[in-house]
Design an enzyme around this catalytic site. Structure first.
Site, PDB file in Angstrom:
ATOM      1  N   HIS A  22       0.840  -1.199   0.000  1.00  0.00           N
ATOM      2  CA  HIS A  22       0.000   0.000   0.000  1.00  0.00           C
ATOM      3  C   HIS A  22       0.881   1.258   0.000  1.00  0.00           C
ATOM      4  O   HIS A  22       0.620   2.211  -0.726  1.00  0.00           O
ATOM      5  CB  HIS A  22      -0.894   0.044   1.253  1.00  0.00           C
ATOM      6  CG  HIS A  22      -1.936  -1.028   1.314  1.00  0.00           C
ATOM      7  ND1 HIS A  22      -1.996  -1.958   2.321  1.00  0.00           N
ATOM      8  CD2 HIS A  22      -2.969  -1.330   0.482  1.00  0.00           C
ATOM      9  CE1 HIS A  22      -3.018  -2.763   2.121  1.00  0.00           C
ATOM     10  NE2 HIS A  22      -3.619  -2.421   1.014  1.00  0.00           N
TER      11      HIS A  22
ATOM     12  N   LYS B 272     -15.766  -6.859   5.309  1.00  0.00           N
ATOM     13  CA  LYS B 272     -14.730  -7.754   5.853  1.00  0.00           C
ATOM     14  C   LYS B 272     -14.670  -7.598   7.363  1.00  0.00           C
ATOM     15  O   LYS B 272     -14.791  -6.471   7.870  1.00  0.00           O
ATOM     16  CB  LYS B 272     -13.343  -7.363   5.322  1.00  0.00           C
ATOM     17  CG  LYS B 272     -13.071  -7.729   3.909  1.00  0.00           C
ATOM     18  CD  LYS B 272     -11.631  -7.311   3.572  1.00  0.00           C
ATOM     19  CE  LYS B 272     -11.389  -7.334   2.078  1.00  0.00           C
ATOM     20  NZ  LYS B 272     -10.121  -6.707   1.707  1.00  0.00           N
TER      21      LYS B 272
ATOM     22  N   ARG C 101      -1.582  -5.404  -8.434  1.00  0.00           N
ATOM     23  CA  ARG C 101      -0.448  -6.241  -8.055  1.00  0.00           C
ATOM     24  C   ARG C 101      -0.198  -7.335  -9.080  1.00  0.00           C
ATOM     25  O   ARG C 101       0.895  -7.576  -9.517  1.00  0.00           O
ATOM     26  CB  ARG C 101      -0.684  -6.872  -6.683  1.00  0.00           C
ATOM     27  CG  ARG C 101      -0.666  -5.873  -5.552  1.00  0.00           C
ATOM     28  CD  ARG C 101      -1.285  -6.445  -4.314  1.00  0.00           C
ATOM     29  NE  ARG C 101      -2.662  -6.811  -4.563  1.00  0.00           N
ATOM     30  CZ  ARG C 101      -3.400  -7.539  -3.746  1.00  0.00           C
ATOM     31  NH1 ARG C 101      -2.886  -8.004  -2.641  1.00  0.00           N
ATOM     32  NH2 ARG C 101      -4.663  -7.802  -4.043  1.00  0.00           N
TER      33      ARG C 101
ATOM     34  N   SER D 155      -3.015  -8.027   3.022  1.00  0.00           N
ATOM     35  CA  SER D 155      -3.148  -7.839   4.466  1.00  0.00           C
ATOM     36  C   SER D 155      -3.421  -9.172   5.156  1.00  0.00           C
ATOM     37  O   SER D 155      -2.903  -9.441   6.243  1.00  0.00           O
ATOM     38  CB  SER D 155      -4.271  -6.841   4.756  1.00  0.00           C
ATOM     39  OG  SER D 155      -3.980  -5.620   4.135  1.00  0.00           O
TER      40      SER D 155
HETATM   41  N1  COA Z   1      -0.191  -3.924  -1.805  1.00  0.00           N
HETATM   42  C1  COA Z   1      -0.491  -4.878  -0.938  1.00  0.00           C
HETATM   43  N2  COA Z   1      -1.729  -5.349  -0.728  1.00  0.00           N
HETATM   44  C2  COA Z   1      -2.699  -4.795  -1.440  1.00  0.00           C
HETATM   45  C3  COA Z   1      -2.470  -3.774  -2.362  1.00  0.00           C
HETATM   46  C4  COA Z   1      -1.153  -3.334  -2.532  1.00  0.00           C
HETATM   47  N3  COA Z   1      -0.833  -2.379  -3.387  1.00  0.00           N
HETATM   48  N4  COA Z   1      -3.627  -3.443  -2.918  1.00  0.00           N
HETATM   49  C5  COA Z   1      -4.547  -4.224  -2.367  1.00  0.00           C
HETATM   50  N5  COA Z   1      -3.993  -5.049  -1.467  1.00  0.00           N
HETATM   51  C6  COA Z   1      -4.645  -6.096  -0.686  1.00  0.00           C
HETATM   52  C7  COA Z   1      -5.265  -5.608   0.563  1.00  0.00           C
HETATM   53  O1  COA Z   1      -4.357  -5.728   1.617  1.00  0.00           O
HETATM   54  C8  COA Z   1      -6.442  -6.519   0.732  1.00  0.00           C
HETATM   55  O2  COA Z   1      -6.006  -7.717   1.305  1.00  0.00           O
HETATM   56  P1  COA Z   1      -7.004  -8.664   2.116  1.00  0.00           P
HETATM   57  O3  COA Z   1      -8.109  -9.041   1.174  1.00  0.00           O
HETATM   58  O4  COA Z   1      -6.132  -9.776   2.475  1.00  0.00           O
HETATM   59  O5  COA Z   1      -7.494  -7.860   3.278  1.00  0.00           O
HETATM   60  C9  COA Z   1      -6.857  -6.827  -0.703  1.00  0.00           C
HETATM   61  O6  COA Z   1      -5.716  -6.604  -1.473  1.00  0.00           O
HETATM   62  C10 COA Z   1      -7.977  -5.964  -1.148  1.00  0.00           C
HETATM   63  O7  COA Z   1      -7.515  -4.615  -1.268  1.00  0.00           O
HETATM   64  P2  COA Z   1      -8.155  -3.274  -0.750  1.00  0.00           P
HETATM   65  O8  COA Z   1      -7.567  -2.106  -1.407  1.00  0.00           O
HETATM   66  O9  COA Z   1      -8.060  -3.263   0.691  1.00  0.00           O
HETATM   67  O10 COA Z   1      -9.532  -3.388  -1.309  1.00  0.00           O
HETATM   68  P3  COA Z   1     -10.768  -3.570  -0.523  1.00  0.00           P
HETATM   69  O11 COA Z   1     -11.474  -4.676  -1.185  1.00  0.00           O
HETATM   70  O12 COA Z   1     -10.607  -3.655   0.900  1.00  0.00           O
HETATM   71  O13 COA Z   1     -11.370  -2.137  -0.834  1.00  0.00           O
HETATM   72  C11 COA Z   1     -13.004  -0.644  -1.656  1.00  0.00           C
HETATM   73  C12 COA Z   1     -12.345  -2.012  -1.749  1.00  0.00           C
HETATM   74  C13 COA Z   1     -13.050  -0.109  -0.258  1.00  0.00           C
HETATM   75  C14 COA Z   1     -12.229   0.335  -2.496  1.00  0.00           C
HETATM   76  C15 COA Z   1     -14.419  -0.855  -2.223  1.00  0.00           C
HETATM   77  O14 COA Z   1     -15.038  -1.934  -1.588  1.00  0.00           O
HETATM   78  C16 COA Z   1     -15.284   0.367  -2.061  1.00  0.00           C
HETATM   79  O15 COA Z   1     -15.123   1.318  -2.801  1.00  0.00           O
HETATM   80  N6  COA Z   1     -16.190   0.329  -1.075  1.00  0.00           N
HETATM   81  C17 COA Z   1     -17.108   1.434  -0.798  1.00  0.00           C
HETATM   82  C18 COA Z   1     -18.536   1.088  -1.202  1.00  0.00           C
HETATM   83  C19 COA Z   1     -18.721   1.300  -2.670  1.00  0.00           C
HETATM   84  O16 COA Z   1     -18.616   2.387  -3.188  1.00  0.00           O
HETATM   85  N7  COA Z   1     -19.026   0.210  -3.353  1.00  0.00           N
HETATM   86  C20 COA Z   1     -19.167   0.197  -4.783  1.00  0.00           C
HETATM   87  C21 COA Z   1     -17.829   0.022  -5.398  1.00  0.00           C
HETATM   88  S1  COA Z   1     -17.970  -0.434  -7.068  1.00  0.00           S
END
Ligand code: COA
Length: 165
Positions: A19, A43, A92, A130
């Site tokens: 990140h 989550k 990634r 994560s």
């Molecule tokens: N390096 C390391 N790990 C990374 C990474 C990076 N550059 N980018 C992503 N990851 C990992 C995260 O650690 C996470 O790991 P985990 O699943 O083991 O916890 C996984 O990849 C998912 O990444 P993350 O960026 O945390 O995405 P998310 O799924 O948690 O976030 C949101 C998604 C929050 C952006 C999305 O759900 C959202 O916009 N939510 C708001 C509601 C909404 O508007 N919904 C409609 C969207 S279309």
């Protein structure tokens, strides 16, 4: 010239070097980058939203144009509220693509003025997530290659407290 505000959203449970790599890249490109922590993915998290914000703040303290905030609800609404025109996502591996593609197109459908921009995570971090970091911590592995020191300490503290409870 118009200042470009970018939002980098995520659960960040916990933030990793992957990140932070994306954050540094975004900070070089945009005038302001807002790290937007959310619970919006459904989550179950180890760290509450304030703890995740604090970990991020500690990790990006030296980046002057980076702020940490949190949001509920639709990302696009939050981006509008913050006057952001860009959503940053890290890519990634190929496996990220389908999910990211779907999310980017959905967000564009809701508001076509907000662009999603993908930044390639450094290859050293292209396999980290994560969940993997938490698994390594539970198995007492070395976290120093995956997360900054402050976050490794927070993770170990969390495990210690859980074991006591
Ligand atoms: N390096 C390391 N790990 C990374 C990474 C990076 N550059 N980018 C992503 N990851 C990992 C995260 O650690 C996470 O790991 P985990 O699943 O083991 O916890 C996984 O990849 C998912 O990444 P993350 O960026 O945390 O995405 P998310 O799924 O948690 O976030 C949101 C998604 C929050 C952006 C999305 O759900 C959202 O916009 N939510 C708001 C509601 C909404 O508007 N919904 C409609 C969207 S279309």
């Amino acid at each position: 010239m118009q200042k470009i505000i970018a939002i980098y959203p995520g659960t960040f449970d916990p933030p990793t070097f992957g990140h932070i790599d994306v954050i540094k890249r975004a900070a070089k490109i945009y005038n302001k980058v807002i790290l937007a922590v959310t619970n919006g993915t459904g989550k179950e998290t180890w760290f509450d939203i304030k703890e995740r914000e604090e970990m991020l703040k500690d990790s990006v303290r030296k980046l002057r144009n980076v702020e940490v905030d949190n949001f509920d609800g639709l990302l696009v609404n939050y981006a509008r509220k913050k006057k952001a025109s860009v959503i940053v996502r890290g890519l990634r591996a190929l496996s990220d693509f389908e999910y990211e593609f779907q999310m980017a197109l959905t967000n564009r459908n809701i508001d076509s003025k907000i662009e999603t921009v993908f930044l390639m995570t450094h290859e050293n971090y292209s396999y980290i997530s994560s969940s993997l970091v938490k698994e390594i911590a539970l198995l007492k592995g070395d976290l120093s290659r995956f997360v900054p020191k402050n976050i490794a300490i927070a993770i170990k503290g969390k495990i210690k407290n859980e074991n006591k409870a």
